[in-house]
Design a protein around this motif. Structure first.
Motif, short mmCIF file in Angstrom:
data_model
loop_
_atom_site.label_atom_id
_atom_site.label_comp_id
_atom_site.label_asym_id
_atom_site.label_seq_id
_atom_site.Cartn_x
_atom_site.Cartn_y
_atom_site.Cartn_z
N ASP A 199 -5.30 10.09 10.19
CA ASP A 199 -5.46 8.73 9.66
C ASP A 199 -5.96 7.81 10.77
OD1 ASP A 199 -4.33 5.86 9.19
OD2 ASP A 199 -4.23 6.81 7.23
N ARG B 234 2.37 1.89 -3.45
CA ARG B 234 1.40 2.47 -4.39
C ARG B 234 1.20 3.95 -4.11
NH1 ARG B 234 -1.15 -2.63 -3.64
NH2 ARG B 234 -2.55 -1.79 -2.05
N ARG B 235 1.27 4.32 -2.84
CA ARG B 235 1.01 5.70 -2.47
C ARG B 235 2.24 6.58 -2.59
NH1 ARG B 235 -2.05 7.54 3.16
NH2 ARG B 235 -2.08 9.80 2.73
N TYR B 236 3.42 6.02 -2.21
CA TYR B 236 4.61 6.86 -2.10
C TYR B 236 5.72 6.45 -3.06
CZ TYR B 236 2.31 7.87 2.35
OH TYR B 236 1.40 8.21 3.31
N LYS C 121 0.83 -1.21 0.00
CA LYS C 121 0.00 0.00 0.00
C LYS C 121 0.86 1.25 0.00
CE LYS C 121 -3.71 -2.29 2.61
NZ LYS C 121 -4.41 -2.36 3.92
#
Length: 267
Positions: free
Chosen positions: A228, A144-146, A141
């Motif tokens: 978050d 994919r984000r960073y 995850k």
């Protein structure tokens, strides 16, 4: 290699074409006395004889197996030279280079995996190190984000060389920081106090195990932690309200260093 003939009087260009070596190399070998043309024309141009060509042929052969020019000269000019010994020594050096290249290849594989996966640990290792609440899908995850960021690259570079034991040390250090934060909150440490500033600095030092963290980045990070649900739940599990409390401390530390937390950016 081209077959050596008995024709004398070959120019440097002709020898270069026959042996597949550059004219520059031939000139260099001439300058250092390794292989000099034996003939000279009336105009002063040097020409190679068949014997010269045979010597050049041997130089090329020894150079291709990795002998240095000094060693080649000794092999060719010293009748008592231990040629098999020189070749065995060269073979040993080649074996060492091969081993280093294998290690380099393995290191490159780990670096590629780290950039693609983030964490080079099995699911079982992750659970043992980071605890049963750890989400083994988090590295994917996070990538994919960073993935395109400099920080992901820095994280991957650290991860590539880190052993499970070193990851355990990182996890222990993070857990110790969490305990220190909880204890400081219980003790009533206030934002802007010397102890609070030390905790903020300690957090940056601990976080450097992942990637370097500036004060501005730290402000942004704790803004994300508080907002978050997953991160907030972790810190509030240490102490209820810990995420919000530490964000206030981080913001106060930033202000003390001329940074406005409301306008801080990831840099």
């Amino acid at each position: 290699m081209p077959e050596v003939t008995d024709v004398d009087g070959l120019t440097v260009g002709q020898v270069s074409a026959r042996l597949g070596v550059t004219v520059r190399a031939l000139h260099h070998w001439d300058e250092i006395g390794l292989a000099r043309p034996s003939l000279r024309t009336a105009a002063g141009y040097r020409l190679y004889t068949a014997a010269d060509l045979e010597r050049l042929h041997r130089i090329v052969v020894y150079r291709e197996v990795g002998l240095g020019l000094d060693r080649i000269g000794a092999v060719l000019d010293d009748a008592s030279a231990d040629v098999p010994g020189a070749l065995r020594a060269q073979k040993s050096q080649v074996a060492e280079r091969i081993e280093r290249l294998k290690q380099l290849s393995a290191g490159l594989d780990r670096m590629i995996d780290a950039h693609e996966r983030g964490l080079l640990l099995t699911v079982e290792q992750q659970a043992a190190i980071f605890g049963p609440e750890w989400d083994p899908d988090w590295p994917a995850k996070a990538r994919r984000r960073y993935g395109p960021t400099t920080q992901w690259q820095q994280y991957a570079e650290r991860s590539a060389s880190r052993t499970p034991e070193e990851w355990q040390a990182v996890a222990d250090t993070v857990a110790a920081l969490d305990r220190a934060l909880g204890e400081a909150m219980d003790a009533g440490v206030t934002a802007g106090s010397p102890q609070a500033h030390r905790l903020v600095g300690r957090h940056r030092e601990v976080f450097a195990a992942y990637f370097p963290l500036t004060r501005q980045m730290q402000v942004c990070l704790w803004r994300m932690y508080e907002d978050d649900p997953g991160f907030a739940a972790h810190y509030d599990g240490v102490r209820p309200g810990l995420a919000a409390w530490f964000r206030r401390i981080v913001d106060a530390d930033a202000r003390a260093h001329g940074i406005d937390p409301d306008t801080a950016t990831w840099e």
